[in-house]
Design an enzyme around this catalytic site. Structure first.
Site, mmCIF file in Angstrom:
data_model
loop_
_atom_site.group_PDB
_atom_site.id
_atom_site.type_symbol
_atom_site.label_atom_id
_atom_site.label_comp_id
_atom_site.label_asym_id
_atom_site.label_seq_id
_atom_site.Cartn_x
_atom_site.Cartn_y
_atom_site.Cartn_z
ATOM 1 N N ASN A 22 0.834 -1.219 0.000
ATOM 2 C CA ASN A 22 0.000 0.000 0.000
ATOM 3 C C ASN A 22 0.864 1.262 0.000
ATOM 4 O OD1 ASN A 22 -3.022 -0.579 0.110
ATOM 5 N ND2 ASN A 22 -2.195 -2.063 1.557
ATOM 6 N N HIS A 52 -8.248 -1.094 5.548
ATOM 7 C CA HIS A 52 -8.559 -2.375 6.195
ATOM 8 C C HIS A 52 -9.277 -3.300 5.209
ATOM 9 C CE1 HIS A 52 -9.363 -5.074 9.519
ATOM 10 N NE2 HIS A 52 -10.558 -5.236 8.982
ATOM 11 N N GLY A 62 -9.369 2.772 19.052
ATOM 12 C CA GLY A 62 -9.910 1.406 19.040
ATOM 13 C C GLY A 62 -9.303 0.579 17.915
ATOM 14 N N GLU A 91 -7.522 -2.218 -2.568
ATOM 15 C CA GLU A 91 -6.802 -1.347 -1.616
ATOM 16 C C GLU A 91 -5.858 -0.401 -2.353
ATOM 17 O OE1 GLU A 91 -6.344 -4.046 2.413
ATOM 18 O OE2 GLU A 91 -4.683 -4.003 1.020
HETATM 19 C C1 GRF Z 1 -3.351 -4.792 3.877
HETATM 20 O O1 GRF Z 1 -4.210 -5.830 3.498
HETATM 21 C C2 GRF Z 1 -4.074 -3.833 4.786
HETATM 22 O O2 GRF Z 1 -5.425 -3.697 4.501
HETATM 23 C C3 GRF Z 1 -3.914 -4.488 6.135
HETATM 24 O O3 GRF Z 1 -2.620 -5.048 6.097
HETATM 25 C C4 GRF Z 1 -2.236 -5.322 4.756
HETATM 26 C C5 GRF Z 1 -0.931 -4.588 4.523
HETATM 27 O O4 GRF Z 1 -0.321 -4.889 3.314
HETATM 28 N N1 GRF Z 1 -4.146 -3.525 7.196
HETATM 29 P P1 GRF Z 1 0.931 -4.021 2.834
HETATM 30 O O5 GRF Z 1 1.980 -4.026 3.931
HETATM 31 O O6 GRF Z 1 0.475 -2.643 2.481
HETATM 32 O O7 GRF Z 1 1.420 -4.776 1.623
#
Ligand code: GRF
Length: 177
Positions: free
Chosen positions: A12, A101, A135, A163
């Site tokens: 991400n 998420h 939270g 994402e």
């Molecule tokens: C993603 O699926 C995100 O939604 C979750 O953890 C994962 C992280 O992936 N919170 P990356 O480290 O960005 O590849």
């Protein structure tokens, strides 16, 4: 300027960098993770803030917030960051911390969201970008996109693809505010 918090792979983070967003700092709670290498490759300052090197979580978060603010960060993106943030950190960036998420929150909060959706037998899951509070994945939802569970073999891949599109879109909008 954007600060990105990471713990692992950093795909991400890569999506934000590839979108040309102004990422000025990358902070991790774990050393040696691929996300830190991605930051280095992109020439973005990065640092690991390990809990074990501080008296407690508040001290760690305060140091991390200082480091980010020294680099001009005004928007924080949690991109696979696996620790909860303490109030002293949250108070530094009011309503300016977002998280991505892999479920349609409030369904399936926590670290096993995709596995839990599969185990629950739901037809549709998805992706949520939300504001971060103290939270576990409980902050105000900014944007959600559904993803059909079937075919289950490709669910993880399809969720990640959503994402990588949705997060940069939302962050871009928040940057102009
Ligand atoms: C993603 O699926 C995100 O939604 C979750 O953890 C994962 C992280 O992936 N919170 P990356 O480290 O960005 O590849």
């Amino acid at each position: 300027m954007i600060g990105v918090l990471v713990s692992g792979e950093g795909s991400n983070l890569q999506a934000l960098l590839d979108a040309g967003l102004p990422v000025s700092a990358v902070a991790s709670n774990r050393p040696g993770v691929p996300a830190l290498e991605r930051a280095e490759t992109a020439g973005v300052p990065s640092e690991a803030f390990l809990l074990g090197e501080f008296a407690d979580r508040v001290q760690r978060d305060t140091t991390m917030a200082n480091w980010l603010q020294e680099r001009g960060v005004r928007l924080v993106v949690c991109a696979g960051y696996m620790h909860l943030l303490t109030p002293p950190f949250l108070d530094r960036f009011p309503k300016r911390i977002v998280n991505v998420h892999p479920s349609l929150l409030p369904e399936f909060p926590g670290v096993r969201a995709i596995d839990e959706a599969l185990a629950a037998g739901v037809v549709t899951t998805g992706v949520t970008v939300h504001l971060v509070d103290d939270g576990l994945d409980t902050g105000t939802v900014i944007r959600q996109e559904p993803v059909p569970v079937a075919p289950a073999e490709t669910l993880v891949e399809r969720i990640h693809a959503v994402e990588h599109r949705l997060l940069p879109e939302v962050v871009k909008e928040l940057c102009v505010r």
